[in-house]
Design an enzyme around this catalytic site. Structure first.
Site, short mmCIF file in Angstrom:
data_model
loop_
_atom_site.label_atom_id
_atom_site.label_comp_id
_atom_site.label_asym_id
_atom_site.label_seq_id
_atom_site.Cartn_x
_atom_site.Cartn_y
_atom_site.Cartn_z
CG HIS A 75 2.39 2.27 17.92
ND1 HIS A 75 1.29 1.47 18.02
CD2 HIS A 75 2.31 2.83 16.68
CE1 HIS A 75 0.56 1.54 16.91
NE2 HIS A 75 1.16 2.37 16.08
CB THR B 48 6.25 -0.07 11.07
OG1 THR B 48 6.11 -0.40 9.68
CG2 THR B 48 7.71 0.07 11.41
CB SER B 49 1.60 -3.35 10.19
OG SER B 49 1.86 -4.62 10.73
NE ARG B 50 -2.98 -0.47 14.59
CZ ARG B 50 -2.46 0.69 14.14
NH1 ARG B 50 -1.17 0.79 13.89
NH2 ARG B 50 -3.24 1.74 13.97
CB ALA C 208 6.28 4.16 12.66
N GLY D 92 0.87 -1.19 0.00
CA GLY D 92 0.00 0.00 0.00
C GLY D 92 0.90 1.23 0.00
NE ARG D 93 -2.58 5.34 2.08
CZ ARG D 93 -3.91 5.31 2.11
NH1 ARG D 93 -4.61 6.02 1.25
NH2 ARG D 93 -4.55 4.61 3.00
CB ILE D 94 3.29 2.63 4.73
CG1 ILE D 94 2.43 3.79 5.28
CG2 ILE D 94 4.55 2.45 5.57
CD1 ILE D 94 1.79 3.54 6.64
CD GLU E 101 1.48 -0.98 20.36
OE1 GLU E 101 0.92 0.11 20.13
OE2 GLU E 101 1.85 -1.77 19.48
C1 DGY Z 1 -1.51 4.70 12.62
O1 DGY Z 1 -1.76 5.84 12.23
O2 DGY Z 1 -2.28 3.75 12.44
C2 DGY Z 1 -0.19 4.46 13.30
O3 DGY Z 1 -0.08 3.23 13.85
C3 DGY Z 1 0.11 5.56 14.29
O4 DGY Z 1 0.44 6.64 13.54
#
Ligand code: DGY
Length: 316
Positions: free
Chosen positions: A278, A228-230, A280, A153-155, A259
């Protein structure tokens, strides 16, 4: 009109919101408990929520006047979207404004884990830096390594672009997106071929535990895993087991399950695991833009205009 805001955010944005609605602020850096949240949103027309606030049917039924839930995040697994849609409540999020920032942090974790920056820093600070060591803190070159991006996706796509600029070969898995600059592969091939794996999928029933007891053994023994997702996209117990067995060269996590991660959690015992709280999307500019966008979303719904980012526009 009344808008409940579940955490202290940028003052200027709260003031802007205050021009169109009364603001009831949970004036703290820590989240409200479920019962405090229910009380906070009672009688509200809108809610500006954070990813730590669980917004479900029960919360909405306790405050039937709510017309919009605007999440200060691109992720929305804390919100029961079907429950909102059933009740005619708009759900809004903050995509785009955090794309590069989050991808840059994934890249930072890749560099950090691949080059042992955190163990090296820990050793220097702890008095273990006695000389120039020819054989300690040896890391991995990124140029020539294969990066497997799960979710283009975007990221994920921005990360892939940066990685190829650093000379990495990029393979990706994504059932929806295509990008001819990179090689699309199935998941089995991605696990098997990647030197570094970075996760960029939303948390859904399909992605929960995607990395777990079945998939970890498919990765190279010296692979690096970045999330860096969930947190729950990785089965934490399976990851701990895998690390105990000596599998994986390093892991970089900006998100964990649970978390925050309790202080005595076994993940903290591995020197080759780097854990961030968390953060990012945590730059001054990006968090300000997230605040702006989440306020824009609430104001738009409550004033009857089209919000910039709505997940269920059919309720508008
Ligand atoms: C989001 O936006 O979902 C990130 O985990 C926090 O910026």
């Amino acid at each position: 009109m009344l808008v409940a805001v579940t955490r202290r955010i940028h003052k200027e944005e709260l003031e802007r919101l205050g021009e169109v609605a009364e603001v009831r602020l949970w004036d703290s850096d820590l989240p409200p408990s479920p019962s405090e949240l229910q009380e906070l949103v009672s009688g509200a027309d809108g809610v500006l929520s954070l990813l730590t606030d669980k917004i479900d049917g029960a919360i909405l039924d306790g405050s039937p006047g709510i017309k919009v839930v605007s999440n200060f995040a691109v992720g929305f697994d804390n919100i029961n979207v079907p429950a909102c849609t059933e009740r005619g409540v708009a759900v809004c999020t903050t995509p785009d404004v955090l794309t590069e920032t989050t991808a840059e942090f994934a890249m930072a974790l890749i560099f950090s884990v691949a080059r042992q920056i955190v163990p090296g820093e820990r050793a220097a600070r702890g008095g273990e830096w006695k000389t120039w060591y020819p054989m300690r803190f040896l890391g991995r070159d990124l140029a020539g390594a294969t990066l497997g991006v799960v979710g283009l996706g975007r990221i994920g796509s921005h990360l892939a672009t940066m990685a190829s600029a650093f000379g990495m070969e990029v393979v990706y898995f994504d059932p929806r997106n295509e990008d001819s600059r990179f090689e699309k592969v199935d998941l089995d091939e991605l696990w098997a071929r990647s030197d570094i794996i970075s996760l960029h999928v939303p948390l859904t029933d399909q992605t929960r535990g995607l990395v777990g007891g079945d998939t970890l053994p498919q990765m190279k023994p010296d692979a690096i895993l970045i999330n860096t997702s969930r947190g729950p996209v990785i089965d934490t117990d399976a990851l701990v087991e895998s690390l105990r067995s000596g599998h994986l060269a390093g892991v970089g996590l900006d998100v964990t399950d649970p978390e925050p991660l309790p202080q005595d959690h076994p993940l903290y015992t591995f020197d080759r695991v780097t854990i961030a709280p968390h953060i990012a999307s945590a730059t001054h500019i990006t968090r300000r833009k997230m605040a702006q966008l989440s306020v824009d979303n609430v104001i738009a719904v409550l004033t009857g205009t089209t919000p910039p980012n709505c997940l269920n526009p059919e309720v508008l």
